[in-house]
Design a protein around this motif. Structure first.
Motif, PDB file in Angstrom:
ATOM      1  N   ASP A 199      34.583   6.747  -2.242  1.00 51.39           N
ATOM      2  CA  ASP A 199      34.993   7.987  -2.907  1.00 51.39           C
ATOM      3  C   ASP A 199      35.307   9.024  -1.837  1.00 51.39           C
ATOM      4  OD1 ASP A 199      35.309  10.332  -4.328  1.00 51.39           O
ATOM      5  OD2 ASP A 199      33.277  10.371  -5.127  1.00 51.39           O
ATOM      6  N   ARG A 200      36.571   9.258  -1.638  1.00 57.66           N
ATOM      7  CA  ARG A 200      36.982  10.171  -0.570  1.00 57.66           C
ATOM      8  C   ARG A 200      37.210  11.591  -1.080  1.00 57.66           C
ATOM      9  NH1 ARG A 200      40.193   5.386   0.924  1.00 57.66           N
ATOM     10  NH2 ARG A 200      42.079   6.507   0.357  1.00 57.66           N
ATOM     11  N   SER A 201      36.769  11.869  -2.300  1.00 55.05           N
ATOM     12  CA  SER A 201      36.924  13.217  -2.842  1.00 55.05           C
ATOM     13  C   SER A 201      35.709  14.094  -2.546  1.00 55.05           C
ATOM     14  CB  SER A 201      37.183  13.166  -4.350  1.00 55.05           C
ATOM     15  OG  SER A 201      36.069  12.609  -5.018  1.00 55.05           O
ATOM     16  N   HIS A 202      34.634  13.497  -2.041  1.00 51.05           N
ATOM     17  CA  HIS A 202      33.402  14.235  -1.750  1.00 51.05           C
ATOM     18  C   HIS A 202      32.860  13.796  -0.388  1.00 51.05           C
ATOM     19  CE1 HIS A 202      33.546  14.285  -6.167  1.00 51.05           C
ATOM     20  NE2 HIS A 202      32.954  15.454  -6.051  1.00 51.05           N
ATOM     21  N   SER A 232      31.290   7.930   0.236  1.00 52.99           N
ATOM     22  CA  SER A 232      32.626   7.816   0.826  1.00 52.99           C
ATOM     23  C   SER A 232      32.805   6.481   1.554  1.00 52.99           C
ATOM     24  CB  SER A 232      32.897   8.977   1.790  1.00 52.99           C
ATOM     25  OG  SER A 232      32.033   8.906   2.902  1.00 52.99           O
ATOM     26  N   TRP A 287      38.222   9.667   8.395  1.00 47.04           N
ATOM     27  CA  TRP A 287      38.746   9.892   7.049  1.00 47.04           C
ATOM     28  C   TRP A 287      40.201   9.452   7.037  1.00 47.04           C
ATOM     29  CZ3 TRP A 287      35.890  11.405   2.932  1.00 47.04           C
ATOM     30  CH2 TRP A 287      34.628  11.933   3.183  1.00 47.04           C
ATOM     31  N   PRO A 301      37.236  16.084   2.744  1.00 48.53           N
ATOM     32  CA  PRO A 301      36.997  17.070   1.687  1.00 48.53           C
ATOM     33  C   PRO A 301      36.266  18.295   2.235  1.00 48.53           C
ATOM     34  CG  PRO A 301      36.181  14.900   1.054  1.00 48.53           C
ATOM     35  CD  PRO A 301      36.566  14.821   2.484  1.00 48.53           C
ATOM     36  N   THR A 309      32.068  20.346  -1.373  1.00 47.39           N
ATOM     37  CA  THR A 309      31.760  19.138  -2.140  1.00 47.39           C
ATOM     38  C   THR A 309      30.358  18.620  -1.861  1.00 47.39           C
ATOM     39  OG1 THR A 309      32.650  17.607  -0.482  1.00 47.39           O
ATOM     40  CG2 THR A 309      34.197  18.456  -2.147  1.00 47.39           C
TER      41      THR A 309
END
Length: 166
Positions: free
Chosen positions: A117-120, A125, A145, A150, A154
């Motif tokens: 999960d690269r949104s947080h 991640s 990344w 992010p 986050t």
């Protein structure tokens, strides 16, 4: 210095850029791609189980192995071109987590990208394979990344209760 960059579809440009940015001038660089045996193995098994073994020349698993090898070669070629430095290209087949850790045995640095999960920000991640590699790597790891990280907004809130400082 020996640097290995794990080349994975979707995240490899960030790894290559990190190697280019951090590698000393005379580093030995290897671009590593690992193909899993799952898809060709399943095709071999399905063909043998459903259609019999009378015509091994028609086994779709063999064609899938050739397609996977060609795809890996193209990916490694694109990574080498982007790198623009002398490098070795290595293709392995097997469980990615074990192949990458084994390949890094004599390396001075392993470069890999976050794949969860690269949104947080945080441990999610990393996907399970990357987590295994980070936890078991026999050398220092540069974890990058694939896109901009992010925001620190986050980060999860601190747990409730009194906090001691100092």
């Amino acid at each position: 210095m020996t640097i290995i960059a794990w080349i994975v579809e979707g995240t490899w440009p960030a790894c290559v850029d990190a190697v280019r940015a951090h590698a000393p001038e005379n580093a030995d660089i290897a671009l590593l791609h690992v193909s899993g045996p799952e898809v060709p193995g399943a095709a071999h098994g399905a063909y043998a189980g459903l259609l019999g073994r009378a015509r091994p020349d028609r086994d779709p698993g063999t064609a899938m192995e050739h397609l996977a090898a060609a795809s890996a070669e193209q990916l490694l070629a694109a990574a080498a071109e982007r790198l623009g430095l002398p490098c070795a290209r290595e293709e392995r087949t097997g469980r990615a987590e074990h192949e990458v850790v084994t390949a890094a045995e004599d390396a001075d640095l392993l470069v890999l990208a976050r794949d969860g999960d690269r949104s947080h920000l945080g441990p999610r991640s990393l996907g399970p394979v990357s987590r295994f590699i980070v936890d078991h790597a026999p050398c220092p790891v540069l974890l990058v990344w694939p896109e901009a990280a992010p925001s620190t907004a986050t980060l999860p809130p601190p747990p409730p209760g009194p906090h001691r400082h100092g």
